[in-house]
Design a protein around this motif. Structure first.
Motif: not given
Length: 615
Positions: A187, A286-287, A289, A315, A317
């Motif tokens: 990101h 950051s992403r 998951r 955050y 995402s």
């Protein structure tokens, strides 16, 4: 007579066949257990290994000893090997407690949906690896910091799949014999430096500096990739604990540590992360998951435990900005959950949203009775973390912290030497704290004097203090371009909160087990009274020495400070461990932290490969 003779012959043949069958079955059983216990490990001949008949792979050394009665002559002390076998090359990246092959071999059944297979599962004593982990073929002394932030030797981490998979995100690029790190992320394609600047502007911090005048110092980066976010935070006087599991991108943390960036293997699964409550000013995803909504938001509640009053959660995402139905559903559910936890959105722009945790209990006390998630019970200690299950509840502040509405910490770098408010919680006075600072300054100066002829300016980058106490060793290194992983043994885990309050980082660990890091990740290991502690618990010195060798980079150093009897015994292993590249042993000056019989042993690990070790 002839008929009887033929009958005897048939009987004899039958017995022969039965015996051969039994031998074959026993052979297969031995082969099976040998392969499942330690597949691929190369055994040395008993005579050459010096193990005097003990199993060099899964066998153990003598465990229970009176160290004052040990023989000085190695030939009269068969417990001390002349050499230690080398593990098979397939184990050059072995992390014993995170070895998923062990899970299958022990027939464990971890819950995959809860990430239990990424948590620690340590081998029992009879299955531990009594061998030295070799470096990969072509291994080179790592690129020295600060150049290592941007490049490492490919031979040291010969894994390029991540570069191919993340090629469009500028994580890493293969360039001949080296791997380069442009500073990109999922990101932040344009680089971590620009991303950090954007976050500071979102928070309207003075001079667009994310450290906010020294008030943001400790950061937790969850699902950190190759830790470029943490790498670029360092120039802002911010230190990040970059955390990622040994998952499908299994070498992320290995790259980070090879680069010289503070990082560790870990996962938000079922257990608390091994850090005290209120340790970080900012948590970052950051992403990453992570399903933050699972199990009543238990993973977000773990972040809540770790954040300081007023701490931020950054955050980045798709859920924060995408408008498709599924992402909108997740976003609405996260918003409702965090609102019930009394977190507030302080900024939202483009792909990123930033929440802030409350600074007191006021919001919690205003919630409707029966609100979810509940507050944790008063008998739950938020600072106890080793093998403790996470709980789906909010850790409220103490009455004192609620009244003061904040951390009470001064900005960095003053907080490194200022007595933290939580000192009284660990029973340490302000006078004892200042005395500890002075003692470790003297000790570290003495260490460096001993090593001055063999340690260059950039010899050390990744340093571990295996018994960190109040963080005095790490604080004494403040003027050196190093970072320190401060390890609090389980029995002293309460003191880790002082480490974090001083603006340092660390973790809790039990030195009767293997540490959660890749081989060859530290340039210097400092062990003060570590062996004394495990002696009291009946754990193996030899297991710990082999584990230290696994963590230590070739041409790295160990500093062991302990009782004379222990130093005498450890010295017998120096040649077998190949730590005899350089050696120094002294009786240090006595101070308020030492016993009268303490001694210091400093040793340097040789650079060797499997072929050299076999000579």
């Amino acid at each position: 007579m002839k008929q009887k003779s033929e009958q005897q012959i048939r009987t004899s043949k039958l017995l022969t066949y039965v015996l051969l069958g039994l031998i074959s079955v026993l052979g297969l059983v031995c082969l099976y257990y040998g392969s499942t216990s330690a597949p691929g490990l190369r055994r040395s001949d008993d005579e050459s290994s010096g193990f005097d008949g003990s199993d060099p792979v899964l066998g153990t050394f003598g465990r229970n000893r009176d160290f004052d009665d040990l023989f000085e002559d190695q030939e009269l002390n068969p417990e001390v090997p002349k050499s230690i076998p080398i593990c098979d090359m397939r184990y050059s990246e072995l992390i014993p407690c995170l070895d998923r092959n062990l899970i299958y071999q022990l027939k464990l059944k971890p819950n995959l949906s809860l990430m239990e297979h990424y948590e620690r599962h340590c081998p029992p004593p009879e299955r531990r690896y009594n061998c030295l982990v070799p470096p990969p073929k072509g291994y080179k002394i790592p690129v020295r910091w600060p150049a290592s932030r941007d490049e490492v030797w490919k031979a040291n981490i010969p894994h390029t799949h991540l570069a191919e998979e993340k090629s469009d995100q500028h994580w890493m690029v293969v360039n001949g014999e080296k791997i380069n790190f442009p500073g990109g992320g999922t990101h932040f394609h344009d680089g971590a430096d620009k991303y950090i600047l954007a976050l500071a502007r979102m928070l309207k911090f003075p001079s667009d500096k994310l450290n906010n005048g020294g008030n943001v110092r400790n950061v937790l980066d969850v699902g950190c990739g190759v830790a470029s976010f943490g790498a670029y935070l360092l120039s802002h006087d911010i230190i990040a604990m970059s955390l990622a599991p040994n998952d499908v991108h299994e070498n992320q943390i290995q790259f980070a540590l090879e680069r010289g960036i503070p990082s560790t293997l870990g996962v938000l699964g079922t257990k608390r992360l091994p850090y005290p409550s209120r340790s970080f000013e900012l948590a970052h995803c950051s992403r990453c998951r992570i399903d933050w909504l699972q199990r009543d938001g238990i993973l977000l509640l773990e972040l809540d435990r770790l954040l300081r009053p007023g701490g931020y959660f950054v955050y980045s995402s798709p859920e924060a900005y995408a408008h498709d139905p599924e992402n909108r559903r997740i976003w609405n559910a996260m918003y409702d959950l965090l609102k019930s936890m009394c977190w507030k959105i302080v900024s939202k722009k483009d792909q990123t949203v930033i929440w802030a945790k409350p600074i007191s209990n006021s919001c919690y006390l205003k919630r409707v009775p029966g609100s979810r998630p509940p507050l944790c019970s008063s008998d739950d200690d938020p600072d106890v973390t080793w093998n403790v299950l996470m709980k789906a509840c909010i850790s409220p502040y103490s009455a004192k912290m609620h009244h003061e509405k904040g951390t009470g910490l001064v900005p960095w770098p003053a907080r490194l030497t200022a007595p933290p408010p939580r000192l009284e919680e660990v029973g340490v006075t302000t006078e004892e704290f200042h005395e500890d600072i002075g003692i470790w300054q003297v000790r570290v100066v003495d260490y460096w004097k001993q090593m001055k002829t063999v340690a260059q300016k950039n010899t050390f980058r990744n340093v571990m203090d295996m018994n960190s106490n109040l963080g005095g060793f790490a604080a004494a290194l403040k003027d050196k371009d190093v970072w320190v992983m401060n390890v609090a043994p389980v029995r002293m885990s309460a003191r880790l909160k002082i480490i974090y309050d001083r603006g340092l980082i660390g973790t809790v660990h039990d030195w009767c087990e293997s540490f959660s890091t890749y081989p060859r990740t530290y340039d210097l290991l400092h062990a003060w009274k570590v062996f004394s502690e495990i002696e009291e618990r009946g754990c193996s010195f030899e297991d710990l020495l082999i584990e230290m060798d696994r963590m230590l980079r070739p041409e790295g150093f160990v500093i062991i400070r302990d009782k004379s009897s222990i130093i005498n015994y450890i010295r017998k292993f120096i040649t077998a461990l190949k730590w005899d590249g350089w050696l120094s042993e002294v009786e240090p000056r006595i101070d308020a932290l030492s016993s009268s019989e303490e001694r210091v042993l400093i040793a340097k690990k040789k650079l060797w490969d499997e072929e050299v070790a076999a000579i």
